[in-house]
Design an enzyme around this catalytic site. Structure first.
Site, PDB file in Angstrom:
ATOM      1  N   VAL A 106       0.819  -1.111   0.051  1.00 40.47           N
ATOM      2  CA  VAL A 106      -0.179  -0.175   0.201  1.00 40.47           C
ATOM      3  C   VAL A 106       0.919   1.171   0.211  1.00 40.47           C
ATOM      4  O   VAL A 106       1.787   1.142   0.781  1.00 40.47           O
ATOM      5  CB  VAL A 106      -0.825   0.076   1.088  1.00 40.47           C
ATOM      6  CG1 VAL A 106      -1.956   1.423   1.189  1.00 40.47           C
ATOM      7  CG2 VAL A 106      -1.840  -1.076   1.567  1.00 40.47           C
ATOM      8  N   CYS A 107       0.559   2.135  -0.942  1.00 43.10           N
ATOM      9  CA  CYS A 107       1.108   3.326  -0.902  1.00 43.10           C
ATOM     10  C   CYS A 107       2.818   3.084  -1.218  1.00 43.10           C
ATOM     11  O   CYS A 107       3.316   2.426  -2.045  1.00 43.10           O
ATOM     12  CB  CYS A 107       0.904   4.279   0.258  1.00 43.10           C
ATOM     13  SG  CYS A 107       1.321   6.151   0.226  1.00 43.10           S
ATOM     14  N   SER A 108       3.634   3.838  -0.201  1.00 47.20           N
ATOM     15  CA  SER A 108       5.071   3.695  -0.453  1.00 47.20           C
ATOM     16  C   SER A 108       5.758   2.383   0.088  1.00 47.20           C
ATOM     17  O   SER A 108       6.745   2.184   0.186  1.00 47.20           O
ATOM     18  CB  SER A 108       5.696   4.892   0.413  1.00 47.20           C
ATOM     19  OG  SER A 108       5.401   4.992   1.689  1.00 47.20           O
ATOM     20  N   THR A 126       2.905   3.407  -6.951  1.00 43.38           N
ATOM     21  CA  THR A 126       3.047   3.883  -5.433  1.00 43.38           C
ATOM     22  C   THR A 126       2.374   5.144  -5.436  1.00 43.38           C
ATOM     23  O   THR A 126       1.464   5.681  -6.267  1.00 43.38           O
ATOM     24  CB  THR A 126       4.416   3.968  -4.815  1.00 43.38           C
ATOM     25  OG1 THR A 126       4.229   4.058  -3.636  1.00 43.38           O
ATOM     26  CG2 THR A 126       5.082   5.038  -5.795  1.00 43.38           C
TER      27      THR A 126
END
Length: 318
Positions: A106-108, A126
């Site tokens: 998730v995300c970074s 990302t």
């Protein structure tokens, strides 16, 4: 057996990266007639982990994870360089990934997967603000900067924060079908509408950050006039600017050309109609401003790598 979900956190992790997917799997376990998901949160050494918001959550040591895992979820956060330099954490992620049916971020959190070598030769995404850095730091990763989530083999990566909920719903749909994911989405009062190929930064939000008043007024006017003639001369006249001034100021303020922005608005409108109505494709094309199904089909293929019919099949009304 209950599918085992392991979520990896760390100090300065984004709390929604952890709790978003966690709540999706928990809701699925409570309201679907399925073997419930067994979830656990781990970190480098276990114990209390402090998130970016200051909220702390309990975790087990990553070394305590033994045996097969259904899905590995790696959260993102603020100090990714520190997390990616944590050899014990990265090694633990690599080890668990080798025992997992699916590996996700998730995300970074994609930076941790990349540091573990799990994104080499794969497509990934990302948070939009970090895509350029991910591509530069890990050139062996094919970064897709404008996707909500990317599915490549058994590896899924998602964009920022709330996109983790989209990803988790997609995983539930992958396990139990779209109707099951729709049930979870309704319980959470969220949309089950964002496909992986949709843009992270919606064209509809562009007007909120524009300082140039003529351009901002035009952006607010456009969504209600998608079937109008939206050529450069028409939009320039609406903004009371010369065509040259208009094109230059629009690109400076919005970051894209007027034609590209209009196309993105029409595409978003077409997606909503396909997802929420049973209107024929021909009518959707007209009401979205594309004119013909052929024109709309070309835009869907170029921007979303799909067709209007396939989009409705996957995300339309049951």
């Amino acid at each position: 057996m209950e599918p085992r979900i392991v979520i990896v956190g760390f100090d300065s992790a984004q709390i929604l990266d952890v709790t978003g997917p966690l709540e999706v799997f928990s809701t699925a376990s409570r309201f679907l007639r399925i073997p419930g998901y067994e979830t656990e949160i781990v970190s480098t050494d276990g114990g209390q982990v402090r998130s970016t918001s200051g909220l702390e959550f309990a975790s087990a040591p990553i070394d305590a994870v033994v045996g097969p895992v259904d899905t590995l979820v790696v959260a993102g956060g603020r100090d990714m360089e520190i997390a990616a330099a944590d050899a014990k954490l990265v090694d633990g992620i690599r080890r668990i990934a080798g025992e997992s049916r699916r590996v996700t971020s998730v995300c970074s959190g994609a930076f941790l997967l990349a540091a573990a070598g799990l994104l080499d030769g794969r497509r990934a995404t990302t948070h939009w603000a970090e895509c350029e850095l991910l591509a530069r730091r890990y050139p062996e990763v094919s970064v897709e900067p404008d996707a909500i989530y990317v599915h490549d083999g058994n590896v899924w990566t998602s964009a920022g924060v709330t996109a983790g909920i989209d990803l988790a719903l997609a995983l539930v749909a992958d396990d139990h079908g779209r109707s099951a994911a729709a049930t979870v989405a309704r319980r959470l009062v969220v949309y089950l509408r964002r496909s992986g190929g949709q843009q992270q930064f919606s064209a509809l939000l562009a007007a909120q950050s524009i300082d140039d008043e003529p351009i901002r007024d035009l952006l607010e006017w456009l969504p209600d006039h998608l079937t109008d003639d939206l050529s450069i001369p028409v939009m320039a006249a609406h903004a009371h600017l010369s065509e040259r001034q208009f094109s230059r100021r629009f690109k400076t303020e919005v970051g894209t050309t007027p034609a590209e922005h209009v196309e993105a608005l029409r595409l978003a409108h077409a997606c909503r109609l396909l997802e929420t109505t049973l209107s024929p494709v021909e009518l959707v094309a007209r009401e979205s401003g594309f004119g013909t199904p052929e024109t709309m089909n070309r835009v869907f293929r170029r921007r979303l790598s799909t067709t209007p019919s396939d989009h409705r099949h996957h995300f339309g009304p049951a």
